[in-house]
Design a protein around this motif. Structure first.
Motif, mmCIF file in Angstrom:
data_model
loop_
_atom_site.group_PDB
_atom_site.id
_atom_site.type_symbol
_atom_site.label_atom_id
_atom_site.label_comp_id
_atom_site.label_asym_id
_atom_site.label_seq_id
_atom_site.Cartn_x
_atom_site.Cartn_y
_atom_site.Cartn_z
ATOM 1 N N GLU A 57 50.937 49.092 47.824
ATOM 2 C CA GLU A 57 50.516 48.315 46.412
ATOM 3 C C GLU A 57 49.398 48.858 46.580
ATOM 4 N N VAL A 58 49.146 49.846 44.963
ATOM 5 C CA VAL A 58 47.822 50.466 44.656
ATOM 6 C C VAL A 58 47.336 49.693 44.141
ATOM 7 N N MET A 59 46.144 49.338 43.620
ATOM 8 C CA MET A 59 45.387 48.472 42.296
ATOM 9 C C MET A 59 43.897 49.219 41.850
ATOM 10 N N ALA A 60 43.609 48.439 41.019
ATOM 11 C CA ALA A 60 42.264 48.303 40.047
ATOM 12 C C ALA A 60 41.261 47.411 40.404
ATOM 13 N N LYS A 61 40.611 46.952 40.994
ATOM 14 C CA LYS A 61 39.842 45.332 40.650
ATOM 15 C C LYS A 61 38.226 44.999 40.542
ATOM 16 N N VAL A 62 38.402 44.533 40.698
ATOM 17 C CA VAL A 62 36.683 44.185 40.787
ATOM 18 C C VAL A 62 36.261 43.730 42.538
ATOM 19 N N LEU A 63 35.826 43.544 43.510
ATOM 20 C CA LEU A 63 35.557 43.182 44.743
ATOM 21 C C LEU A 63 34.452 41.785 43.940
ATOM 22 N N LEU A 64 35.078 41.052 44.493
ATOM 23 C CA LEU A 64 34.529 39.744 44.151
ATOM 24 C C LEU A 64 33.538 39.254 45.491
ATOM 25 N N ARG A 65 34.065 39.369 46.806
ATOM 26 C CA ARG A 65 33.392 38.778 47.876
ATOM 27 C C ARG A 65 34.332 40.411 49.186
ATOM 28 N N GLN A 66 33.582 40.025 50.065
ATOM 29 C CA GLN A 66 33.992 41.390 51.076
ATOM 30 C C GLN A 66 33.210 40.500 52.353
ATOM 31 N N SER A 67 33.998 40.066 52.620
ATOM 32 C CA SER A 67 32.959 39.636 55.037
ATOM 33 C C SER A 67 33.556 40.670 55.776
ATOM 34 N N ALA A 68 33.832 40.141 56.797
ATOM 35 C CA ALA A 68 34.466 41.119 58.558
ATOM 36 C C ALA A 68 35.481 41.232 58.180
ATOM 37 N N LYS A 69 36.498 39.618 57.698
ATOM 38 C CA LYS A 69 37.800 40.406 58.116
ATOM 39 C C LYS A 69 39.150 40.559 56.455
ATOM 40 N N SER A 70 38.030 39.810 55.563
ATOM 41 C CA SER A 70 39.019 39.399 54.203
ATOM 42 C C SER A 70 38.666 40.185 52.717
ATOM 43 N N ILE A 71 39.166 40.780 52.072
ATOM 44 C CA ILE A 71 38.758 40.602 50.684
ATOM 45 C C ILE A 71 38.771 40.211 49.528
ATOM 46 N N GLU A 72 37.959 39.382 48.683
ATOM 47 C CA GLU A 72 39.069 39.192 47.358
ATOM 48 C C GLU A 72 38.444 39.507 46.131
ATOM 49 N N LEU A 73 39.237 39.786 45.414
ATOM 50 C CA LEU A 73 39.280 40.890 44.180
ATOM 51 C C LEU A 73 39.986 40.220 43.313
ATOM 52 N N LEU A 74 38.842 40.357 41.956
ATOM 53 C CA LEU A 74 38.717 39.450 40.492
ATOM 54 C C LEU A 74 40.123 40.636 40.234
ATOM 55 N N SER A 75 41.318 40.408 39.130
ATOM 56 C CA SER A 75 41.866 40.976 38.437
ATOM 57 C C SER A 75 41.251 41.438 37.514
ATOM 58 N N LEU A 76 41.162 42.832 36.680
ATOM 59 C CA LEU A 76 40.553 43.131 35.099
ATOM 60 C C LEU A 76 41.666 42.281 33.707
ATOM 61 N N ASN A 77 42.590 42.546 34.605
ATOM 62 C CA ASN A 77 44.241 41.974 33.256
ATOM 63 C C ASN A 77 44.219 39.864 33.552
ATOM 64 N N PRO A 78 43.271 39.585 33.175
ATOM 65 C CA PRO A 78 43.706 38.092 32.664
ATOM 66 C C PRO A 78 44.909 37.391 33.290
#
Length: 221
Positions: free
Chosen positions: A177-198
């Protein structure tokens, strides 16, 4: 004087001569499999990384190639047919272009998210090519990134660039899966992404699920 691109290009051609990937060549020489990945050829701040003389000696020994043969792989300029393997065109501002849908199919990127393989089209990039080595373009397909990005928009991404909170990024998962998002948070184990489309949910991934992440540096809006 030999250039950074020429030396790495010679290593790539030595690997191809022996039907190996850059990772396969590194493993055969007893090196870490990622030693020659394109992601290792630039530091996070954009500085050039050069292969060590010890590494070159090891790959020559592993393949039985002589120094003269290795030097014969060094070319003063890259022919047009090799553009897809090296990301940036040596003349002009052309960079590889691929659609989001095709990007998920595999075969177009190395382990670090740099362009590789065949099948890339080319597109002009409005920044001097030498300033963004490794950059490539992705064409938005569909409406999932509205209202920020529309179908047909071109996103230029820079693999290996340092990524910070609130950067716009392109992420490819190991499932394709390929997606464009906004990086909300990145830790040593995970990432959280904000969707551009509400209308689309935010996403979270374990880093083990992510094949690569690259920062968006320009968009044709």
């Amino acid at each position: 004087m030999l250039s950074h691109e020429q030396i790495w290009g010679a290593i790539d051609r030595l690997a191809e001569r022996h039907a190996l990937t850059a990772s396969g060549l590194a493993r055969r020489a007893g090196l870490d499999a990622t030693s020659f990945n394109k992601s290792k050829r630039l530091s996070q701040d954009g500085r050039l990384r050069w292969p060590s003389t010890e590494s070159i000696a090891k790959i020559l020994d592993a393949t039985g190639a002589s120094l003269e043969q290795f030097l014969s792989f060094i070319r003063p300029s890259e022919p047009a047919g090799t553009l897809a393997m090296h990301g940036i065109s040596p003349a002009g501002n052309a960079i590889p272009l691929i659609g989001f849908a095709q990007a998920g199919a595999g075969g177009f990127f190395d382990d670090g998210g740099f362009p590789a393989g065949q099948g890339w089209d080319m597109v002009e990039f409005p920044v001097a090519a030498g300033q963004k080595a490794g950059a490539y373009a992705l064409e938005v397909q569909g409406e999932s990134m509205l209202p920020l990005y529309r179908d047909g928009d071109i996103l230029i991404v820079e693999p290996g660039a340092q990524i910070r909170k609130n950067d716009r990024v392109v992420v490819k998962t190991r499932e394709g899966e390929v997606m464009a998002k906004v990086l909300l948070r990145q830790s040593a184990k995970s990432i959280e992404l904000l969707s551009l489309n509400p209308e689309h949910p935010n996403r979270s991934f374990d880093l083990a699920e992510v094949e690569w992440i690259a920062r968006i540096i320009w968009a044709s809006q």
